[in-house]
Design a protein around this motif. Structure first.
Motif, PDB file in Angstrom:
ATOM      1  N   ARG A  98       0.827  -1.223   0.000  1.00  0.00           N
ATOM      2  CA  ARG A  98       0.000   0.000   0.000  1.00  0.00           C
ATOM      3  C   ARG A  98       0.854   1.263   0.000  1.00  0.00           C
ATOM      4  O   ARG A  98       0.334   2.371  -0.121  1.00  0.00           O
ATOM      5  N   ASP A  99       2.179   1.084   0.159  1.00  0.00           N
ATOM      6  CA  ASP A  99       3.098   2.229   0.014  1.00  0.00           C
ATOM      7  C   ASP A  99       3.567   2.377  -1.433  1.00  0.00           C
ATOM      8  O   ASP A  99       4.426   3.222  -1.734  1.00  0.00           O
ATOM      9  N   GLY A 100       3.067   1.491  -2.306  1.00  0.00           N
ATOM     10  CA  GLY A 100       3.522   1.530  -3.706  1.00  0.00           C
ATOM     11  C   GLY A 100       4.883   0.893  -3.892  1.00  0.00           C
ATOM     12  O   GLY A 100       5.549   1.099  -4.912  1.00  0.00           O
ATOM     13  N   ILE A 101       5.294   0.099  -2.900  1.00  0.00           N
ATOM     14  CA  ILE A 101       6.609  -0.557  -2.984  1.00  0.00           C
ATOM     15  C   ILE A 101       6.402  -2.030  -3.307  1.00  0.00           C
ATOM     16  O   ILE A 101       5.670  -2.731  -2.603  1.00  0.00           O
ATOM     17  N   ARG A 102       7.064  -2.484  -4.367  1.00  0.00           N
ATOM     18  CA  ARG A 102       7.046  -3.907  -4.720  1.00  0.00           C
ATOM     19  C   ARG A 102       8.355  -4.542  -4.259  1.00  0.00           C
ATOM     20  O   ARG A 102       9.407  -3.895  -4.295  1.00  0.00           O
ATOM     21  N   ALA A 103       8.276  -5.793  -3.823  1.00  0.00           N
ATOM     22  CA  ALA A 103       9.479  -6.512  -3.386  1.00  0.00           C
ATOM     23  C   ALA A 103       9.452  -7.914  -3.973  1.00  0.00           C
ATOM     24  O   ALA A 103       8.459  -8.639  -3.814  1.00  0.00           O
ATOM     25  N   ASN A 104      10.510  -8.276  -4.659  1.00  0.00           N
ATOM     26  CA  ASN A 104      10.595  -9.586  -5.298  1.00  0.00           C
ATOM     27  C   ASN A 104      12.003 -10.151  -5.166  1.00  0.00           C
ATOM     28  O   ASN A 104      12.958  -9.397  -4.940  1.00  0.00           O
ATOM     29  N   ALA A 105      12.100 -11.466  -5.324  1.00  0.00           N
ATOM     30  CA  ALA A 105      13.405 -12.120  -5.250  1.00  0.00           C
ATOM     31  C   ALA A 105      13.700 -12.852  -6.557  1.00  0.00           C
ATOM     32  O   ALA A 105      12.787 -13.391  -7.197  1.00  0.00           O
ATOM     33  N   VAL A 106      14.967 -12.843  -6.942  1.00  0.00           N
ATOM     34  CA  VAL A 106      15.425 -13.722  -8.024  1.00  0.00           C
ATOM     35  C   VAL A 106      16.179 -14.875  -7.378  1.00  0.00           C
ATOM     36  O   VAL A 106      16.901 -14.688  -6.397  1.00  0.00           O
ATOM     37  N   CYS A 107      16.000 -16.056  -7.933  1.00  0.00           N
ATOM     38  CA  CYS A 107      16.605 -17.266  -7.362  1.00  0.00           C
ATOM     39  C   CYS A 107      17.466 -17.945  -8.426  1.00  0.00           C
ATOM     40  O   CYS A 107      17.011 -18.868  -9.118  1.00  0.00           O
ATOM     41  N   ASP A 137       7.429  -2.754 -15.996  1.00  0.00           N
ATOM     42  CA  ASP A 137       6.887  -3.940 -16.684  1.00  0.00           C
ATOM     43  C   ASP A 137       6.347  -4.950 -15.674  1.00  0.00           C
ATOM     44  O   ASP A 137       5.504  -5.778 -16.011  1.00  0.00           O
ATOM     45  N   ALA A 138       6.888  -4.893 -14.446  1.00  0.00           N
ATOM     46  CA  ALA A 138       6.470  -5.840 -13.391  1.00  0.00           C
ATOM     47  C   ALA A 138       5.544  -5.156 -12.392  1.00  0.00           C
ATOM     48  O   ALA A 138       5.508  -5.522 -11.219  1.00  0.00           O
ATOM     49  N   SER A 139       4.754  -4.191 -12.879  1.00  0.00           N
ATOM     50  CA  SER A 139       3.975  -3.355 -11.952  1.00  0.00           C
ATOM     51  C   SER A 139       2.976  -4.135 -11.083  1.00  0.00           C
ATOM     52  O   SER A 139       2.594  -3.672 -10.015  1.00  0.00           O
ATOM     53  N   ALA A 140       2.572  -5.334 -11.532  1.00  0.00           N
ATOM     54  CA  ALA A 140       1.638  -6.134 -10.713  1.00  0.00           C
ATOM     55  C   ALA A 140       2.335  -7.318 -10.048  1.00  0.00           C
ATOM     56  O   ALA A 140       1.672  -8.203  -9.505  1.00  0.00           O
ATOM     57  N   VAL A 141       3.664  -7.327 -10.098  1.00  0.00           N
ATOM     58  CA  VAL A 141       4.400  -8.460  -9.521  1.00  0.00           C
ATOM     59  C   VAL A 141       5.009  -8.038  -8.195  1.00  0.00           C
ATOM     60  O   VAL A 141       5.860  -7.152  -8.136  1.00  0.00           O
ATOM     61  N   THR A 142       4.555  -8.655  -7.122  1.00  0.00           N
ATOM     62  CA  THR A 142       5.198  -8.412  -5.828  1.00  0.00           C
ATOM     63  C   THR A 142       5.066  -9.655  -4.956  1.00  0.00           C
ATOM     64  O   THR A 142       4.078 -10.384  -5.048  1.00  0.00           O
ATOM     65  N   GLY A 143       6.112  -9.912  -4.174  1.00  0.00           N
ATOM     66  CA  GLY A 143       6.126 -11.098  -3.319  1.00  0.00           C
ATOM     67  C   GLY A 143       6.532 -12.359  -4.050  1.00  0.00           C
ATOM     68  O   GLY A 143       6.407 -13.452  -3.508  1.00  0.00           O
ATOM     69  N   ALA A 144       7.064 -12.211  -5.266  1.00  0.00           N
ATOM     70  CA  ALA A 144       7.441 -13.393  -6.062  1.00  0.00           C
ATOM     71  C   ALA A 144       8.898 -13.774  -5.804  1.00  0.00           C
ATOM     72  O   ALA A 144       9.726 -12.926  -5.484  1.00  0.00           O
ATOM     73  N   ALA A 145       9.176 -15.055  -5.943  1.00  0.00           N
ATOM     74  CA  ALA A 145      10.555 -15.562  -5.889  1.00  0.00           C
ATOM     75  C   ALA A 145      10.753 -16.344  -7.179  1.00  0.00           C
ATOM     76  O   ALA A 145      10.246 -17.459  -7.312  1.00  0.00           O
ATOM     77  N   ILE A 146      11.431 -15.747  -8.138  1.00  0.00           N
ATOM     78  CA  ILE A 146      11.475 -16.296  -9.490  1.00  0.00           C
ATOM     79  C   ILE A 146      12.752 -17.104  -9.719  1.00  0.00           C
ATOM     80  O   ILE A 146      13.854 -16.554  -9.651  1.00  0.00           O
ATOM     81  N   PRO A 147      12.616 -18.413  -9.962  1.00  0.00           N
ATOM     82  CA  PRO A 147      13.803 -19.200 -10.293  1.00  0.00           C
ATOM     83  C   PRO A 147      14.371 -18.758 -11.643  1.00  0.00           C
ATOM     84  O   PRO A 147      13.610 -18.570 -12.599  1.00  0.00           O
TER      85      PRO A 147
END
Ligand code: NAD
Length: 247
Positions: free
Chosen positions: A171-180, A229-239
């Motif tokens: 809700r702060d407009g911050i996305r967080a994702n991980a690359v694996c 491009d990843a504006s709807a991607v958050t909380g993902a851990a992408i292999p």
């Protein structure tokens, strides 16, 4: 120019995946703050990139150094939009053989540092109305590699911490994702693997793609996650592992 007007911090930015990310987002318009322990290579990369690039010597296991890094970056470039927590170290050792200090250092650099970086930078992201955090975890955080006790534990921690960040700050407009990443052709891996004849070929056989990834292939996914491009991607851990964890 996906990153025109954006400001990115990349830790472990002097080598491998971090350097490839710095080059990529800089080429696409970002100002880049490279943070690393390796002063010589970090300074050389900042000089190579030229305008809109700077280097700071930082040990990411030092929370105060990350506070200073965030303040310096905002002062140099006017704010912060992207944080790529990427610095890491490996460590081989079965539990009875692992010194407590080894465990602590691996967890400090690979996991604590991600928290320190986010803690320091989130206020700056909020001040811009949002932003993107990308964390380098590992395939070793999705499954376990033999003998990499502390590393496996720390990287699994990075993945669930990333999910936590995503929920807390959506809700702060911050996305967080991980690359694996799976095995990548960079010094953290090759310095050990290439020291033992035949070991690289053995590792490559385990990867369905049959090869190590190049750092640019991991950086491309990290840059995607950092971009709109990843504006709807958050909380993902992408292999990004050539199919290693699809087994
Ligand atoms: P690399 O060795 O090329 O780069 C790592 C960089 O991190 C180096 O420049 C090093 O100086 C820096 N660094 C290490 N400790 C630091 C500290 N305390 N403070 C600041 N900088 C520090 O390796 P890489 O493959 O580019 O590693 C990047 C990330 O990718 C790491 O988190 C690593 O665990 C992860 N990873 C790598 C692989 C692989 O096979 N190479 C696989 C999965 C995950």
């Amino acid at each position: 120019m996906r990153f025109g007007g954006r400001v990115a911090i990349v830790t472990g930015g002097a080598s491998g995946i971090g350097a490839a990310f710095a080059r990529r987002v800089h080429a696409e318009g970002a100002a880049v703050m490279i943070a690393d322990l390796d002063v010589e290579r970090g300074q050389a990369l900042a000089a190579e990139l030229g305008e809109r690039a700077a280097f700071r010597s930082v040990d990411v296991a030092d929370a105060a150094a990350l506070e200073t890094l965030a303040a310096d970056t905002a002062a140099a470039f006017g704010g912060i939009d992207i944080l790529y927590n990427n610095a890491g170290i490996g460590c081989y050792g079965l539990t009875p053989d692992l010194a407590i200090d080894q465990w602590r250092r691996v967890v400090a650099v690979n996991l604590d540092a991600v928290f320190y970086g986010c803690r320091a930078v989130i206020p700056y992201l909020k001040a811009r109305g949002g932003g993107a955090i990308v964390n380098t975890a590992s395939a070793s955080g999705l499954h376990a590699d033999y003998g990499f006790t502390a590393y496996n534990a720390a990287k699994a921690g990075v993945i669930n911490y990333t999910r936590s960040l995503a929920i807390d700050h959506a809700r702060d407009g911050i996305r967080a994702n991980a690359v694996c990443p799976g095995p990548v052709d960079t010094p953290i891996l090759t310095s050990g693997v290439d020291a033992i004849p035949g070991l690289r070929a053995q590792w490559e056989q385990v990867v369905p793609a049959g090869r190590f990834a190049q750092p640019e292939e991991i950086a491309a996914v990290a840059a995607f996650l950092a971009s709109d491009d990843a504006s709807a991607v958050t909380g993902a851990a992408i292999p990004v592992d050539g199919g290693l964890t699809a087994h």
